[in-house]
Design a protein around this motif. Structure first.
Motif, PDB file in Angstrom:
ATOM      1  N   ASP A 182       0.936  -1.153  -0.106  1.00  0.00           N
ATOM      2  CA  ASP A 182       0.083   0.002  -0.054  1.00  0.00           C
ATOM      3  C   ASP A 182       0.783   1.266   0.059  1.00  0.00           C
ATOM      4  O   ASP A 182       1.391   1.597   0.957  1.00  0.00           O
ATOM      5  CB  ASP A 182      -0.842  -0.088   1.330  1.00  0.00           C
ATOM      6  CG  ASP A 182      -1.649   1.042   1.395  1.00  0.00           C
ATOM      7  OD1 ASP A 182      -1.677   2.069   0.349  1.00  0.00           O
ATOM      8  OD2 ASP A 182      -2.758   1.231   2.061  1.00  0.00           O
ATOM      9  N   ASP A 200       0.779   3.654   2.677  1.00  0.00           N
ATOM     10  CA  ASP A 200       0.858   3.567   4.109  1.00  0.00           C
ATOM     11  C   ASP A 200       2.427   3.653   4.290  1.00  0.00           C
ATOM     12  O   ASP A 200       3.211   2.933   3.936  1.00  0.00           O
ATOM     13  CB  ASP A 200       0.584   1.969   4.342  1.00  0.00           C
ATOM     14  CG  ASP A 200       0.644   1.562   5.797  1.00  0.00           C
ATOM     15  OD1 ASP A 200       1.376   2.470   6.545  1.00  0.00           O
ATOM     16  OD2 ASP A 200       0.359   0.644   6.026  1.00  0.00           O
ATOM     17  N   ARG A 221      -0.145  -5.766   5.507  1.00  0.00           N
ATOM     18  CA  ARG A 221      -0.440  -5.373   6.568  1.00  0.00           C
ATOM     19  C   ARG A 221       0.396  -5.454   7.506  1.00  0.00           C
ATOM     20  O   ARG A 221       0.866  -6.951   7.859  1.00  0.00           O
ATOM     21  CB  ARG A 221      -1.921  -5.279   7.042  1.00  0.00           C
ATOM     22  CG  ARG A 221      -2.825  -4.942   6.040  1.00  0.00           C
ATOM     23  CD  ARG A 221      -2.805  -3.418   5.320  1.00  0.00           C
ATOM     24  NE  ARG A 221      -3.883  -3.265   4.361  1.00  0.00           N
ATOM     25  CZ  ARG A 221      -3.704  -2.161   3.606  1.00  0.00           C
ATOM     26  NH1 ARG A 221      -3.012  -1.310   4.040  1.00  0.00           N
ATOM     27  NH2 ARG A 221      -4.574  -1.911   2.405  1.00  0.00           N
TER      28      ARG A 221
END
Length: 320
Positions: free
Chosen positions: A149, A152, A209
């Motif tokens: 991402d 992020d 993540r």
């Protein structure tokens, strides 16, 4: 006479595209100072859109084969560690097999994320020692840029693309070869480092993540523990290790692991500054860097270790 698996050649592949911390600071709320202080990373390599994981794997494999003085006809096992395969199936290893012109033996992937190469090396070692295969290509290859991402800042700055490979050959027992290996997993911690979707039963596109603080804590404890296990299995002590070749996740993890083992940092192969975290590719990339520049010599005791999402972790102790 018992057989032992010996690394006879190493190779690596890095995309030409360099992305510096300054480049990322122009896109994210971060800075070169922040990234370096917390991770030790200065830059990473990012592959062009048309490049596939198998392309980097093949380049690294060809270099390893050249270093070992072998051809496609000599290979009868290919194990590719990757969390970013070309396709859901077939296995990326079969793509590599076809591109290299290998026409016999087995080819398959292993998915253990950052521990993938250590897992793959351990599996290949077992297959070679069984007598069913004689010479393997063990490859770690990743295009982690495809699952990041990029908005992020806590994860986008950490990872890069690359591939590393070794030729592993079965030989009658001697001084050289893999001396001990241990693998572990604990799926209870899967939600600390994962991809929230992707090819397969979810039918979605996922991104990486991570809960970095928790991962750091588990990494230092797990890596120190498994390193102790392989040393005990081989009847060796930390002082006997010539080179620690760790997964290149974060400079602080590497330094903390070295301290727990009472190893001087000069005996730790560190490439995280220029490669960032390349997941399954990081250990073979670091190994090849130290072999190529002459630090690792034939006969040296090398300790390879890694931890990745799952959690998975493991270590391989070998005499190079």
């Amino acid at each position: 006479m018992p057989r032992r698996s010996v690394i006879t050649g190493t190779g690596s592949a890095l995309p030409p595209g360099v992305v510096t911390n300054q480049d990322l600071a122009g896109r994210l709320d971060t800075s070169d100072e922040w990234i370096v202080e917390r991770t030790g990373i200065h830059q990473r390599r990012i592959a062009a859109p048309e490049v596939k994981t198998s392309d980097l794997a093949v380049e690294a494999a060809e270099k390893a084969m050249a270093a070992a003085g072998v051809t496609a006809a000599d290979i009868d096992l290919i194990v590719v560690a990757t969390a970013t395969p070309d396709d859901t199936f077939p296995a990326t290893a079969t793509r590599v097999q076809a591109k290299l012109g290998v026409r016999r033996g087995a080819a398959f992937d292993i998915a253990a994320v950052c521990s993938g190469f250590v897992y793959a090396l351990t599996v290949a070692d077992a297959l070679l020692k069984s007598g069913g295969h004689s010479r393997a290509l063990v490859i770690g290859a990743e295009l982690f840029s495809r699952i990041l991402d990029w908005e992020d800042r806590t994860t986008a700055v950490l990872f890069g693309d690359g591939a590393g490979a070794v030729v592993l050959e079965a030989r009658d027992a001697g001084d050289r070869g893999i001396l001990a290996a241990r693998l572990h997993a604990d799926g209870r911690h899967a939600d600390l480092l994962y991809v929230d979707g992707g090819p397969g039963s979810t039918g979605t596109v996922g991104k990486l993540r991570m809960k970095g603080r928790e991962v750091f804590r588990h990494a230092v404890a797990n890596l120190s523990s498994v390193v102790g296990e392989v040393l005990e299995d081989a009847g060796l002590a930390p002082a006997d290790v010539d080179w620690l070749v760790p997964h290149q996740a974060n400079a602080r993890i590497l330094e903390a692991t070295a301290r727990k083992l009472n190893l001087p940092i000069e005996r730790v192969v560190m490439t995280v500054g220029s490669h960032a975290n390349t997941s399954a590719a990081s250990v073979p990339l670091a190994l090849d860097a130290a072999v190529t520049d002459g630090r690792i010599q034939v006969g040296d005791i090398c300790l390879l270790e890694a931890m990745g999402g799952g959690f998975t972790w493991g270590a391989v102790l070998l005499r190079f």
